[in-house]
Design an enzyme around this catalytic site. Sequence first.
Site, PDB file in Angstrom:
ATOM      1  N   HIS A   1      -3.974   5.572   6.222  1.00 42.23           N
ATOM      2  CA  HIS A   1      -3.501   6.881   5.583  1.00 42.23           C
ATOM      3  C   HIS A   1      -1.575   6.601   5.950  1.00 42.23           C
ATOM      4  O   HIS A   1      -0.728   7.293   5.169  1.00 42.23           O
ATOM      5  CB  HIS A   1      -3.819   7.884   5.377  1.00 42.23           C
TER       6      HIS A   1
ATOM      7  N   ASP B   1       0.660  -1.050  -0.423  1.00 42.55           N
ATOM      8  CA  ASP B   1       0.198   0.311   0.099  1.00 42.55           C
ATOM      9  C   ASP B   1       0.692   1.229  -0.063  1.00 42.55           C
ATOM     10  O   ASP B   1       1.626   1.884   0.985  1.00 42.55           O
ATOM     11  CB  ASP B   1      -0.290   0.286   1.149  1.00 42.55           C
TER      12      ASP B   1
ATOM     13  N   GLU C   1       1.889   5.369  -0.694  1.00 40.55           N
ATOM     14  CA  GLU C   1       1.865   6.499   0.135  1.00 40.55           C
ATOM     15  C   GLU C   1       1.978   7.432  -0.515  1.00 40.55           C
ATOM     16  O   GLU C   1       3.763   7.830  -0.712  1.00 40.55           O
ATOM     17  CB  GLU C   1       1.607   6.922   1.510  1.00 40.55           C
TER      18      GLU C   1
ATOM     19  N   ASP D   1      -1.470   1.703  -6.868  1.00 39.71           N
ATOM     20  CA  ASP D   1      -0.774   1.563  -6.781  1.00 39.71           C
ATOM     21  C   ASP D   1       0.263   1.303  -8.167  1.00 39.71           C
ATOM     22  O   ASP D   1       1.626   1.747  -7.872  1.00 39.71           O
ATOM     23  CB  ASP D   1      -0.193   0.494  -5.337  1.00 39.71           C
TER      24      ASP D   1
ATOM     25  N   ASP E   1      -1.893   0.715   6.912  1.00 38.03           N
ATOM     26  CA  ASP E   1      -2.522   0.251   6.405  1.00 38.03           C
ATOM     27  C   ASP E   1      -2.229  -0.891   5.516  1.00 38.03           C
ATOM     28  O   ASP E   1      -3.917  -1.640   5.001  1.00 38.03           O
ATOM     29  CB  ASP E   1      -2.791   1.319   5.073  1.00 38.03           C
TER      30      ASP E   1
END
Length: 311
Positions: free
Chosen positions: A265, A107, A109, A208, A270
């Site tokens: 986040h 995940d 960011e 992603d 996450d």
Amino acid sequence: MAFWRVSSVFRQISMVPFSAIISRPVIRSFRVSASLSTEETTTPPSVNRSGRWKPMCLYYTQGKCTKMDDPAHLDTFNHNCYVEVKRNAVEFEHMRSQQLDIFLVLDLEGKVEILEFPVLMVDAKTMDVVDFFHRFVRPSEMSEQRINEYIEGKYGKIGVDRVWHDTAIPFNEVIQQFEDWMAQHHLWEKDLNGHLNKAAFVTCGNWDLKTKVPQQCQVARMQLPPYFMEWINLKDAYFNFYKRRATGMVTMMRELEIPLVGSHHLGIDDTKNITRVLQHMLIDGALLQITARRDPKSPANVEFLLKDRIR
């Protein structure tokens, strides 16, 4: 969720910075394997002596914690990335045999450039988190002023901007370290066409790997690594298995009655929450298969393999 920071008392304890308290706990009870601790206690590693939830030490997740012998630091921060995603063996009754051995829950960011690159390695048979990889990523085409503003806006409100500045490294270095990590686990070999060995990335959406990684590779002036050619979009898998449309991680967790852990986040948190959704689906009997694949001759073209998917 309400966010809270480490008190000034704890800031005075350490001679080096460490990650801040991220958010108030949601989970009030834990099922913890005895193998997770050698102490004769029922308190899990993610809870301190007073029973309060402990956030992850974000220096530890990147192999840079220098306070492992400091009792006050250990009582303030969690150094066990596995306890919050540990499942009980009695839940495995309806699990199906998977075609893959390992799920790599990813995940990312960062909207302008990637700021955080966390991956949890999940055993497809036991659902255990085998290992984790976590790096903060320093943008390469942004001014220092813009980076500072960006990080303050992204991580400052949850108190982890300092650890980001202390540890962030360029994307190409992150990828090199990530490849070394995968090679140590025999998931990837450069000499074997660079594809994953009986493993697949699991993401919450296509963004992603379909969009962000190729963009970042272009910024870093590097070719898209071949192991990013296919992935499992958990939202599409969820939609096809439960026949319910979920627009994101929080929606899936709410529908499955899984409490949110940590800070939404913050990538490393996450990935743990996405892993808990993945585990729930496996326990319910889901068979997870690749949902998206790039054309090897034209990597910009992505084929989505499920007819019913979240658009």
